[in-house]
Design a protein around this motif. Structure first.
Motif, PDB file in Angstrom:
ATOM      1  N   UNK A 186       0.822  -1.203   0.000  1.00 48.71           N
ATOM      2  CA  UNK A 186       0.000   0.000   0.000  1.00 48.71           C
ATOM      3  C   UNK A 186       0.850   1.244   0.000  1.00 48.71           C
ATOM      4  N   UNK A 187       0.541   2.183  -0.896  1.00 51.11           N
ATOM      5  CA  UNK A 187       1.318   3.410  -1.001  1.00 51.11           C
ATOM      6  C   UNK A 187       0.805   4.456  -0.016  1.00 51.11           C
ATOM      7  N   UNK A 188       1.654   5.418   0.273  1.00 49.08           N
ATOM      8  CA  UNK A 188       1.300   6.577   1.093  1.00 49.08           C
ATOM      9  C   UNK A 188       0.801   6.196   2.486  1.00 49.08           C
ATOM     10  N   UNK A 189       1.380   5.148   3.042  1.00 49.28           N
ATOM     11  CA  UNK A 189       1.016   4.748   4.402  1.00 49.28           C
ATOM     12  C   UNK A 189       1.766   5.610   5.401  1.00 49.28           C
ATOM     13  N   UNK A 190       1.150   5.809   6.573  1.00 43.04           N
ATOM     14  CA  UNK A 190       1.788   6.503   7.689  1.00 43.04           C
ATOM     15  C   UNK A 190       1.545   5.684   8.947  1.00 43.04           C
ATOM     16  N   UNK A 191       2.574   4.995   9.411  1.00 38.97           N
ATOM     17  CA  UNK A 191       2.440   4.028  10.503  1.00 38.97           C
ATOM     18  C   UNK A 191       3.380   4.367  11.653  1.00 38.97           C
ATOM     19  N   UNK A 192       2.884   4.151  12.866  1.00 38.08           N
ATOM     20  CA  UNK A 192       3.683   4.293  14.086  1.00 38.08           C
ATOM     21  C   UNK A 192       3.718   2.952  14.792  1.00 38.08           C
ATOM     22  N   UNK A 193       4.898   2.528  15.212  1.00 35.61           N
ATOM     23  CA  UNK A 193       5.066   1.351  16.073  1.00 35.61           C
ATOM     24  C   UNK A 193       5.722   1.849  17.357  1.00 35.61           C
ATOM     25  N   UNK A 194       5.037   1.702  18.479  1.00 34.72           N
ATOM     26  CA  UNK A 194       5.555   2.234  19.734  1.00 34.72           C
ATOM     27  C   UNK A 194       5.218   1.277  20.867  1.00 34.72           C
ATOM     28  N   UNK A 195       5.543   1.637  22.089  1.00 35.23           N
ATOM     29  CA  UNK A 195       5.278   0.783  23.243  1.00 35.23           C
ATOM     30  C   UNK A 195       6.465   0.735  24.172  1.00 35.23           C
ATOM     31  N   UNK A 196       6.710  -0.435  24.754  1.00 39.16           N
ATOM     32  CA  UNK A 196       7.813  -0.601  25.709  1.00 39.16           C
ATOM     33  C   UNK A 196       9.013  -1.309  25.097  1.00 39.16           C
ATOM     34  N   UNK A 197       8.930  -1.650  23.812  1.00 40.81           N
ATOM     35  CA  UNK A 197       9.856  -2.593  23.178  1.00 40.81           C
ATOM     36  C   UNK A 197      11.109  -1.913  22.641  1.00 40.81           C
ATOM     37  N   UNK A 198      12.243  -2.067  23.360  1.00 46.05           N
ATOM     38  CA  UNK A 198      13.543  -1.682  22.837  1.00 46.05           C
ATOM     39  C   UNK A 198      14.021  -2.712  21.825  1.00 46.05           C
ATOM     40  N   UNK A 199      15.008  -2.328  21.042  1.00 39.24           N
ATOM     41  CA  UNK A 199      15.555  -3.252  20.041  1.00 39.24           C
ATOM     42  C   UNK A 199      16.746  -4.018  20.627  1.00 39.24           C
ATOM     43  N   UNK A 200      16.482  -4.748  21.722  1.00 40.67           N
ATOM     44  CA  UNK A 200      17.481  -5.601  22.352  1.00 40.67           C
ATOM     45  C   UNK A 200      16.971  -7.040  22.356  1.00 40.67           C
ATOM     46  N   UNK A 201      17.856  -7.981  22.572  1.00 38.47           N
ATOM     47  CA  UNK A 201      17.446  -9.392  22.583  1.00 38.47           C
ATOM     48  C   UNK A 201      16.572  -9.744  23.785  1.00 38.47           C
ATOM     49  N   UNK A 202      16.866  -9.253  24.995  1.00 34.63           N
ATOM     50  CA  UNK A 202      15.942  -9.537  26.095  1.00 34.63           C
ATOM     51  C   UNK A 202      14.540  -8.994  25.847  1.00 34.63           C
ATOM     52  N   UNK A 203      14.429  -7.814  25.232  1.00 35.20           N
ATOM     53  CA  UNK A 203      13.107  -7.259  24.937  1.00 35.20           C
ATOM     54  C   UNK A 203      12.332  -8.136  23.972  1.00 35.20           C
ATOM     55  N   UNK A 204      13.029  -8.841  23.120  1.00 37.49           N
ATOM     56  CA  UNK A 204      12.395  -9.745  22.153  1.00 37.49           C
ATOM     57  C   UNK A 204      12.180 -11.141  22.723  1.00 37.49           C
ATOM     58  N   UNK A 205      13.159 -11.662  23.424  1.00 37.07           N
ATOM     59  CA  UNK A 205      13.179 -13.095  23.753  1.00 37.07           C
ATOM     60  C   UNK A 205      12.789 -13.436  25.192  1.00 37.07           C
ATOM     61  N   UNK A 206      12.836 -12.495  26.124  1.00 35.07           N
ATOM     62  CA  UNK A 206      12.597 -12.897  27.510  1.00 35.07           C
ATOM     63  C   UNK A 206      11.620 -12.011  28.277  1.00 35.07           C
ATOM     64  N   UNK A 207      11.578 -10.722  27.992  1.00 35.30           N
ATOM     65  CA  UNK A 207      10.788  -9.800  28.814  1.00 35.30           C
ATOM     66  C   UNK A 207       9.302  -9.830  28.483  1.00 35.30           C
ATOM     67  N   UNK A 208       8.486  -9.433  29.445  1.00 31.38           N
ATOM     68  CA  UNK A 208       7.090  -9.080  29.193  1.00 31.38           C
ATOM     69  C   UNK A 208       7.102  -7.697  28.532  1.00 31.38           C
ATOM     70  N   UNK A 209       6.638  -7.610  27.297  1.00 28.00           N
ATOM     71  CA  UNK A 209       6.737  -6.388  26.510  1.00 28.00           C
ATOM     72  C   UNK A 209       5.507  -6.208  25.629  1.00 28.00           C
ATOM     73  N   UNK A 210       5.268  -4.971  25.256  1.00 29.31           N
ATOM     74  CA  UNK A 210       4.209  -4.643  24.308  1.00 29.31           C
ATOM     75  C   UNK A 210       4.748  -3.756  23.194  1.00 29.31           C
TER      76      UNK A 210
END
Length: 416
Positions: free
Chosen positions: A363-387
């Motif tokens: 889809x063209x001309x999209x405007x999207x935000x991805x936010x929350x508590x999620x850092x770009x670290x491995x624990x944030x992805x693999x172990x923590x409770x995150x949104x």
């Protein structure tokens, strides 16, 4: 939509959105979709913008309604007092905090949970899970759901969430408040953060968050937790991603980009034509596969920009080596501000957002935000409770983009 943030950012978006001071209430006491940003180097009101938005929501929650929250650290007496006052006027207040928030300070001496004792007391929320109001601390050795320790210096899973759910605020039913900020003084005074206030409006977003929160309560109060939990739910213009997410068999936590949610999101981006733009404001960034994909997208014609926190270790060495000279813009945020007492403070960024403008999923001309508590670290992805929360709304996107550009143009981030 209401935008609540520093004056400089407000000036950028005034033409497209209604600019209000923090805590402003509509005449009919309804809740609108709102993006809120603090300015840690600004006035007290600008520093406290996110906190004041949250207190306003709590104060406007009527008797008989329910507040369900999940928070990593909690030292903010203003929010704590507002929650206790809500309970006293008949609101059912149920709050989950990380085990690190039980002690007033952590091993490093930093404040972590000075409000817990007041919240847990009988004169506060109490700790009886059979009561209408309570505070629950996740087990000290893990998150409420996540129980994995990745090793190699990782301290193990935590409940890193930062959201509150309101069954009713003013005249509006089912409101979600998601922020990047912990409820601590340092988050207001020293770090750029963001928040969104979202009325459900029939989207199903409130129900998705509440189901996750109920799982956190169930696993946090009994059992051993889980090594993986990953659930996603589409809710109209929103999508939730709840972690931890485990890698596939035959890989390790750091060698499976196929189960890295952020990599997957970036794989949906099309750079053809050179008009797609990616902007990231991020506290911690150590996942090399995300860095790899950003460099690939830059090479394919996307414009890619990054603001990252300047604290030592927050940008991983592998990530730094990967992106050095290969993005359109990268800046380290670790400037200084001097308060009225003459005390200098380091000003960084604690936000966790990804902005995509252009072609996404065809889809063209999209405007999207991805936010929350999620850092770009491995624990944030693999172990923590995150949104992680996806928001498909142009006005919200424009507010976040204005925040990014304001921080970028300010004195607290230095390009490298």
């Amino acid at each position: 939509m209401r935008i609540r943030n520093a004056a400089a950012v407000g000036a950028l978006i005034l033409g497209a959105s209604l600019l209000e001071v923090p805590g402003a209430v509509a005449a009919d006491d309804s809740v609108a979709l709102t993006a809120t940003f603090n300015d840690p180097a600004g006035t007290t009101a600008q520093q406290d913008a996110i906190r004041n938005e949250l207190i306003s929501l709590i104060d406007r929650t009527p008797a008989g309604a329910e507040i369900n929250g999940s928070m990593y650290l909690f030292t903010d007496g203003g929010v704590g007092n507002a929650l206790i006052a809500a309970k006293k006027r008949g609101v059912k207040v149920k709050l989950i905090v990380d085990g690190d928030a039980v002690a007033a300070t952590g091993p490093d001496g930093k404040a972590t949970g000075s409000e817990y004792a007041a919240l847990a007391a009988a004169t506060g929320l109490g700790t009886d899970l059979a009561a209408d109001s309570w505070v629950l601390a996740c087990p000290v050795t893990r998150g409420c759901i996540g129980n994995r320790n990745l090793g190699g210096g990782d301290d193990g899973a935590i409940n890193h969430n930062k959201f509150l759910l309101f069954s009713k605020v003013g005249s509006t039913d089912k409101v979600v408040f998601q922020t990047s900020a912990n409820l601590t003084t340092s988050q207001r005074r020293n770090l750029f953060n963001n928040a969104v206030t979202i009325p459900d409006a029939g989207s199903g977003l409130y129900a998705a968050y509440l189901a996750y929160w109920q799982d956190m309560r169930a696993y946090g109060s009994s059992g051993d937790g889980l090594a993986t939990y990953y659930k996603t739910t589409d809710s109209g213009p929103y999508k939730t991603y709840f972690f931890p997410r485990q890698e596939r068999t035959g890989t390790t936590y750091s060698t499976d980009p196929g189960t890295d949610t952020v990599v997957s999101l970036l794989n949906n981006v099309d750079c053809a034509g050179g008009t797609t733009r990616i902007r990231i404001g991020m506290y911690a960034f150590t996942r090399s596969q995300v860095a790899d994909r950003l460099v690939q997208l830059k090479g394919a014609g996307c414009r890619v920009e990054l603001l990252h926190n300047g604290e030592d270790g927050n940008l991983g060495s592998a990530v730094r080596d990967t992106i050095a000279g290969r993005l359109d813009y990268a800046a380290r945020c670790a400037g200084t501000a001097t308060d009225a007492a003459g005390v200098a403070r380091t000003i960084g960024i604690h936000s966790k957002y990804l902005l995509i403008e252009g072609t996404y999923l065809g889809g063209a001309n999209r405007k999207l935000v991805f936010t929350g508590s999620h850092n770009y670290t491995y624990p944030n992805l693999r172990s923590h409770d995150e949104t992680l929360l996806k928001i498909d709304n142009a006005a919200v996107y424009d507010a976040f983009a204005a925040n990014f550009e304001s921080i970028k143009a300010g004195p607290h981030c230095t390009a490298w």
